[in-house]
Enzyme design. Structure first.
Site, short mmCIF file in Angstrom:
data_model
loop_
_atom_site.label_atom_id
_atom_site.label_comp_id
_atom_site.label_asym_id
_atom_site.label_seq_id
_atom_site.Cartn_x
_atom_site.Cartn_y
_atom_site.Cartn_z
N ASP A 23 3.69 57.58 55.87
CA ASP A 23 4.80 57.41 56.12
C ASP A 23 5.83 58.49 55.23
O ASP A 23 6.77 59.22 55.57
CB ASP A 23 5.20 55.98 55.75
CG ASP A 23 6.74 55.63 56.06
OD1 ASP A 23 7.39 56.42 56.69
OD2 ASP A 23 7.31 54.29 55.78
N ASP A 55 7.50 62.43 56.23
CA ASP A 55 8.92 62.88 56.15
C ASP A 55 8.93 63.96 55.26
O ASP A 55 9.78 64.68 55.52
CB ASP A 55 9.63 61.54 55.61
CG ASP A 55 10.05 60.65 56.87
OD1 ASP A 55 9.67 60.84 57.92
OD2 ASP A 55 11.11 59.73 56.50
N ASP A 86 -0.79 61.53 44.92
CA ASP A 86 0.35 62.28 44.03
C ASP A 86 0.18 63.60 43.98
O ASP A 86 1.31 64.26 44.11
CB ASP A 86 0.28 61.44 42.66
CG ASP A 86 -1.34 61.41 41.86
OD1 ASP A 86 -1.90 61.36 42.83
OD2 ASP A 86 -1.37 60.87 41.07
N TYR A 112 1.35 47.61 55.16
CA TYR A 112 2.76 47.52 55.82
C TYR A 112 2.42 46.12 56.82
O TYR A 112 3.18 45.39 57.47
CB TYR A 112 3.04 48.48 56.71
CG TYR A 112 3.72 49.53 56.03
CD1 TYR A 112 3.79 49.62 54.61
CD2 TYR A 112 4.41 50.59 56.80
CE1 TYR A 112 4.51 50.49 54.11
CE2 TYR A 112 4.84 51.87 56.10
CZ TYR A 112 4.89 51.64 54.79
OH TYR A 112 5.54 52.81 54.09
N LYS A 150 -5.93 57.31 47.26
CA LYS A 150 -5.61 56.96 45.73
C LYS A 150 -6.65 56.37 45.11
O LYS A 150 -6.60 55.12 44.71
CB LYS A 150 -4.29 56.36 45.57
CG LYS A 150 -3.84 55.93 44.18
CD LYS A 150 -3.13 57.12 43.70
CE LYS A 150 -2.55 57.04 42.06
NZ LYS A 150 -2.39 57.93 41.36
#
Ligand code: NAD
Length: 353
Positions: free
Chosen positions: A244, A248, A220, A138, A188
């Site tokens: 992020d 959520d 994943d 980001y 990952k």
């Protein structure tokens, strides 16, 4: 215990009022709490022409912790971007170096029907997602979209230094020490070198916290496990982008946005505490907003900034008690329970406290 109180916009002032009553009650019982208010977001724009004015900066910098309602409203959507309420929120997070975002997802057994998942999968869920907030893809440079070889080419850069990973790792391990002493680090590493470093640094950090069990999971799989068997997790720690998305996902397991607190911490456990929801302009001023996420944010403040575990639990137990009594604001109402407004919910929490 100096607290800057920033009510903000929309339902912000209504829900903050109830959290202040809870903190006032704890002060009467001996906690040295001091509260001072300043505007943020739209309220600050109305008063000072900018969303994070100097008075608010000064108060926020001097305080040990900040309690925020929410910012934003349709009347501000046409302002120039730098003047919009949400910019005030980004500015205060940056100003205070808040690099660790803590979002618990708790589903009280009484509210199990609010989830879209089967009650037996989620009832009693209590997980904490620790998300790194100031690094990763980001913020990484270089970034952009340009024309290369006759076509548009978009690129971003994922990076973490080991010190950035270590400091968010410490937040997760320390949070786990206050909970069930398990940390699942999400990465990952099979594809991304940056996250191999992430895994290595987490593994190196673990011996400093011998009581905490560290496990690793690929992102994943973590996304799948969160909907398949979310109760297996205690603390999950991950980078900015994965966090992020996963935070959520985790918050939606509970199905009740009006119940979810959050914290953003700096390196000294100074923190900004706020409900996970927004300013809910559709119900602002009606006295029906759910104040519990804000009250639970105050409990997180007691735990993480002030190390007052007992007081934090007292507040959380009071919230559990009012749910057990069957009191519900409109957002969590079901037939057979008693619908109450914002203030009545505050009254009930105070009585239970
Ligand atoms: P929202 O979270 O404000 O509202 C979504 C829905 O949930 C609405 O129907 C609302 O009535 C309901 N809701 C939210 N909190 C509630 C509560 N405590 N009790 C009962 N019901 C509640 O999200 P939105 O509508 O997308 O955004 C509204 C405004 O809030 C926008 O200006 C947005 O930018 C801002 N916002 C601010 C923050 C923040 O301050 N951290 C976060 C998200 C959105």
């Amino acid at each position: 215990m100096k607290i800057a109180v920033l009510p903000g916009d929309g339902i912000g002032p209504e829900i903050i009022e109830q959290a202040k009553r809870v903190l006032d009650a704890l002060r009467s019982d001996g906690l040295p709490i001091e509260m001072e208010e300043a505007p943020l977001g739209g309220a600050a724009y109305d008063q000072y022409g900018q969303p994070y004015p100097e008075v608010t900066q000064k108060l926020a910098r001097e305080a040990d912790a900040i309690l925020l309602g929410a910012v934003g409203g349709p009347q501000y959507d046409t302002l120039d971007r730098p003047l919009r309420p949400e910019r005030g929120l980004l500015a205060i997070r940056k100003d205070l170096n808040l690099f660790a975002n803590l979002r618990p997802a708790i589903l009280y057994p009484e509210l199990a029907n609010a989830s879209t998942l089967k009650p037996e999968v989620v009832a009693g869920l209590d997980i904490l997602i620790v998300r790194e907030l100031t690094g990763d893809i980001y913020f990484g440079q270089p970034r952009g979209v340009e024309v290369r070889d006759g076509e548009r080419f978009g690129f971003n850069t994922m990076h973490y230094t080991e010190s950035e990973i270590r400091r968010i790792g410490r937040v997760a391990f320390e949070a786990a020490m206050k909970r069930n002493k398990r940390v699942c680090s999400v990465d990952k590493m099979n594809v991304l070198e940056t996250t191999q470093l992430w895994r290595d640094v987490m593994t190196e950090l673990a011996p400093e916290y011998p009581e905490v069990e560290l496990t690793h999971m690929l992102v994943d799989n973590a996304a799948m496990q969160l909907v398949k068997a979310p109760k297996q997790f205690d603390v999950m720690v991950t980078g900015n982008m994965f966090g992020d998305i996963l935070s959520d996902e985790a918050s939606m397991l509970t199905g009740s946005i009006g119940m979810l607190p959050s914290a953003s911490l700096d390196a000294n456990n100074k923190g900004l505490y706020e409900p996970s929801h927004g300013s809910a302009p559709d119900i602002a001023g009606k006295g029906v907003a759910n104040p519990l996420a804000t009250i639970l944010s105050a409990a997180m403040m007691l735990r993480y900034t002030f190390n007052q575990e007992q007081a934090a639990q007292r507040v959380e137990n009071a919230v559990k008690a009012v749910l057990a009594q069957g009191l519900r604001t409109g957002d969590i109402y079901e037939p057979g329970t008693k619908r109450v407004g914002t203030r009545e919910m505050g009254d009930a929490v105070l009585a239970a406290l």
